[in-house]
Design an enzyme around this catalytic site. Structure first.
Site, PDB file in Angstrom:
ATOM      1  N   LEU A  27       0.820  -1.211   0.000  1.00 15.60           N
ATOM      2  CA  LEU A  27       0.000   0.000   0.000  1.00 15.60           C
ATOM      3  C   LEU A  27       0.851   1.257   0.000  1.00 15.60           C
ATOM      4  O   LEU A  27       0.436   2.299  -0.501  1.00 15.60           O
ATOM      5  CB  LEU A  27      -0.933   0.008   1.208  1.00 15.60           C
ATOM      6  CG  LEU A  27      -2.002  -1.091   1.260  1.00 15.60           C
ATOM      7  CD1 LEU A  27      -2.769  -1.018   2.577  1.00 15.60           C
ATOM      8  CD2 LEU A  27      -2.956  -0.970   0.076  1.00 15.60           C
ATOM      9  N   GLY A  30       7.008   4.415   3.950  1.00 15.41           N
ATOM     10  CA  GLY A  30       7.213   5.669   4.643  1.00 15.41           C
ATOM     11  C   GLY A  30       8.467   5.637   5.488  1.00 15.41           C
ATOM     12  O   GLY A  30       9.292   4.725   5.371  1.00 15.41           O
ATOM     13  N   ALA A  31       8.574   6.625   6.368  1.00 17.53           N
ATOM     14  CA  ALA A  31       9.768   6.750   7.198  1.00 17.53           C
ATOM     15  C   ALA A  31       9.931   5.565   8.144  1.00 17.53           C
ATOM     16  O   ALA A  31      11.044   5.240   8.550  1.00 17.53           O
ATOM     17  CB  ALA A  31       9.713   8.053   7.989  1.00 17.53           C
ATOM     18  N   GLY A  33       8.649   2.314   7.593  1.00 14.85           N
ATOM     19  CA  GLY A  33       8.701   0.991   6.996  1.00 14.85           C
ATOM     20  C   GLY A  33       7.711   0.845   5.860  1.00 14.85           C
ATOM     21  O   GLY A  33       7.432   1.806   5.137  1.00 14.85           O
ATOM     22  N   ASP A 155       1.028  15.654  13.152  1.00 15.62           N
ATOM     23  CA  ASP A 155       1.325  15.214  11.786  1.00 15.62           C
ATOM     24  C   ASP A 155       0.074  15.239  10.917  1.00 15.62           C
ATOM     25  O   ASP A 155      -0.115  14.372  10.062  1.00 15.62           O
ATOM     26  CB  ASP A 155       1.936  13.815  11.794  1.00 15.62           C
ATOM     27  CG  ASP A 155       2.742  13.529  10.522  1.00 15.62           C
ATOM     28  OD1 ASP A 155       3.103  14.489   9.813  1.00 15.62           O
ATOM     29  OD2 ASP A 155       3.006  12.347  10.232  1.00 15.62           O
TER      30      ASP A 155
END
Length: 413
Positions: A27, A30-31, A33, A155
């Site tokens: 999918l 990212g930072a 994994g 975030d």
């Protein structure tokens, strides 16, 4: 982030059987994994109930930081499960597992993708004010619940707002969040409702608001007096008068608040600033302070006022009040989400009926042909995937959409 010490993955509700998990597809990356769409090969061989599986490979060079952030996210998700019923716009932790090489945890799958992808599918890549109001309302309720738990999100951005199968939103990625320690008791948030209105609930997106009524001007003036009365000499000096402030430098650069850029310390108001940036992007298709580079972006955040097109209206007024540079003057600073709920832009909205809307602005399609074909192929072995990924020339690696907006942290300065 110093929250990792309080995390405990054993508090997760289910121990995932990693050997029987099969990944259907990737999918995103990212930072922290890789995120897979996965299912349990034994109990759900046809993948009728797939879920999102987040996986951190501990052997990678950045694994120490990713592992710490992952454990914190798992602990936050575990806290959500302590509330019955679960919040409709926040994810639940389905389970977690850890081996010598892998740390993984599962959350519900949101087939509608994220708000950024959805926006780009619209005409001119923007949302109408009515659609913005619907999505903002659900996001506000999610942030209100988070803040009630003493957690600042830090975030908020379109990529972290996912669309559930129902068409409602859910927040994701809590690795940059933080618990704030209360300094003193804060007045409970008032419930925003209108008991004087005779209302027959309607469960469609276009009719989930009350009949419009004239708003008393004295109420608005009263709010101003109340705000002034609540400002003590201590809170004038210290913007985080109710909570111990965080001094971490985290977030996504176009969404970072002025107080974070200045290093003044911050608390819940950073989420309301980010909500203003998000609202601006939903309306105009771009963020308000993006510069030529990071330095220019931060300068604009500190110095520039947002530019609006056309005549002023309730929506641009809301954005302007959320993008107040001084956090003590920002909408939501004094009484949290209740201040924002009372804004003119949300007049008549029935907050208690949002979850009952069965026809949101967008409903994900239920075309499962591609998913079924991948399941028939046997899926992806997760351990094998990461073994191949470690090869320098691996074709499996590609930059994620999420990494197109650069997250920043104190270690980069």
């Amino acid at each position: 982030m110093d929250n990792s010490s309080s995390s405990n993955i054993t508090s997760s509700p289910t121990e995932l059987d990693l050997d029987n998990l099969r990944a259907i597809k990737v999918l995103g990356k990212g930072a922290m994994g890789t995120v897979f769409l996965a299912h349990h090969a034994s109990t759900d061989p046809s993948a009728l109930s797939p879920f999102a599986l987040k996986v951190v490979d501990k052997s990678l060079s950045f694994a120490a930081d990713a592992d710490r952030r992952a454990r914190w996210e798992i602990s936050v998700l575990s806290r959500f499960r302590l509330h019955d019923p679960l919040h409709p716009f926040l994810p639940s932790l389905l389970g977690s597992s850890e081996t010598a090489d892998i740390l993984c945890w599962a959350v519900p799958y949101c087939p509608g993708g994220d708000l950024n992808v959805l926006r780009h599918r619209q005409n001119d890549s923007v949302f109408s004010p009515a659609v913005i109001r619907f999505y903002l309302a659900e996001i506000i309720l999610a942030l209100e619940h988070l803040h009630g738990l003493g957690i600042v999100y830090r975030d908020l951005k379109p990529e972290n707002i996912l669309i559930q199968q129902s068409g409602h939103v859910t927040l994701t990625d809590f690795d940059l969040s933080r618990s704030l320690t209360p300094k003193k008791t804060v007045d409970p948030l008032p419930v925003c409702s209108d008991p004087e209105t005779d209302f027959v609930p309607s469960r469609t997106f276009t009719r989930f608001v009350c009949p419009r009524k004239k708003k008393s001007v004295t109420n608005q003036k009263g709010l101003r007096k109340a705000k002034s009365a609540r400002v003590s000499p201590v809170s004038r000096r210290n913007p985080g008068s109710f909570y111990e402030r965080s001094n971490s430098f985290v977030g996504t650069e176009e969404y970072v608040s002025p107080e974070v850029v200045r290093g003044d310390g911050h608390e819940f108001s950073v989420d309301w600033w980010a909500l203003g940036v998000l609202c601006y992007e939903m309306l105009y298709g771009k963020t308000p302070f993006r510069g030529k580079n990071r330095k220019d972006t931060f300068k604009r955040i500190l110095m520039m006022q947002p530019e609006f097109m056309g005549k002023p209206n309730a929506l641009t007024d809301l954005i302007g009040k959320l993008l107040e540079k001084d956090p003590t003057r920002r909408l939501g600073y004094r009484r949290g989400a209740s201040e924002i709920k009372e804004h003119e832009f949300f007049r008549g909205l029935r907050w208690d009926l949002l979850t009952e809307v069965v026809r949101p602005p967008f409903l994900p399609s239920k075309d499962e042909t591609e998913l079924t074909e991948e399941v028939k192929k046997g899926g992806i072995d997760i351990r094998e995937y990461f073994d191949k990924l470690k090869a320098p020339s691996s074709p499996l690696w590609s930059p994620s959409l999420d990494e197109q907006r650069h997250n920043v942290s104190l270690t980069e300065f």
